[in-house]
Write an enzyme that holds these catalytic residues in place. Sequence first.
Site, PDB file in Angstrom:
ATOM      1  CG  HIS A 317      -0.229   0.010   2.533  1.00 18.01           C
ATOM      2  ND1 HIS A 317       0.350   1.135   3.081  1.00 18.01           N
ATOM      3  CD2 HIS A 317      -0.010  -0.990   3.435  1.00 18.01           C
ATOM      4  CE1 HIS A 317       0.883   0.848   4.246  1.00 18.01           C
ATOM      5  NE2 HIS A 317       0.684  -0.455   4.494  1.00 18.01           N
ATOM      6  CB  CYS A 335       1.923  -3.478   5.161  1.00 19.16           C
ATOM      7  SG  CYS A 335       0.341  -3.984   5.853  1.00 19.16           S
TER       8      CYS A 335
END
Length: 410
Positions: A317, A335
């Site tokens: 992201h 992440c």
Amino acid sequence: MSHTSRIRTAAGCALLIAPLAIFAGACDDGHPLSATPYDAADQIAFNADDGGKIDPDKPLEISAKDDDGRITDVTATDAAGRYVRGELSADGTRWRSTSPLAAGAHYTVRVSTEDDDGAPGRRTIGFDTTPAGKQLKVTLGPDSGTYGVGQPVTAELSHSVKSPEERATVERALKVDSQPHVEGGWTWANDKTLHFRPREYWPAGATVEVRSQLDGIKVGKRYGGSAKPLKLTIGDRVEAITDAAAHTLTVKRNGKVIRTIPVTTGKPGYDTRNGVKVILAKESFVRMTSASIGASDFYDLPVYWATRVTWSGEYLHAAPWSTGSQGAANVSHGCTGMSTEAAKWFFDTVKVGDVVQVVGSNGDMMTPFDNGFGDWNVDWAKWRKGSAVVPAGSHVDSTPADSARLRPSV
């Protein structure tokens, strides 16, 4: 004149003129083997009449009524073309099904007979079985559409199936056909879930059709329910390789590198999982909080252009707050973070089913089934061991018809 008398007269004619057959074949069709089959309705009995219904928990039984003839062959199929296995007694007086009938199905049974003179008889009967009470429902996934080369096929059952025999029944009823053809197989993820994948990734451009033939089939104390078939189209082979040690994300399409992006991955204690993952979803906006992953340090962030790879919350992201570390250090909570521009480009480039592989991390290996699609981290030999049916290459019946034909009892 009875059919027996007619056959005997015709047979006599054939014997008398046989030496003249080269000149005249008028009586050739009088031989019992070439005679038109007579209607054997009066010669055989069923435990179901035309239009009647029978309990699928009971076997189908066919018997010869008298000593004037015998049963020579029985073929029973349902509307889907599935054969019923059966066993014929040595004297030809009775036939009995040896495989379960389906519930709520229509069957066509063709019986061949032979009288004392060898003349052939035929009888065809149709019947229905009563509907199922308790059902074992199956949901095939994903939805029809276009996916990446790593997308597994799934089958979710409404109830647990544990015994090897019942699992084999379920697995044989689940059909996956692809163009071009690939080697593939089902494995049981748990008592209620099966996954199908090829030995290697799906070929780019392939079409995959999935259907269930479990409807009405007995599995333990339940009968299979219907399932909506699927058709998948496989897109380009898009692979993303995250090198946590080099802090880079390399994206390839059909084997060619199309971009390399500086990234940051999980910091110590939150190391990103290694291994192959499959893109599960694309979410243009996600609110990420420390509570969602049980992090000890608090955070509550709006996140854009998020591509999900695990159900527990691992994404690739936009992370504008860590641009100074991207390409140099790992500072995330697991992440893969990158610039907003790069995240938007990645979001627009990939699709569900595409492959993301993480290497060089100190994290654990991605698990196969409990946190997304880690199916590709299971080697092929182990994957096949998760199947309940006979592995490819082992002995199987030559055709469905052959496996369902008569087998004389001893």
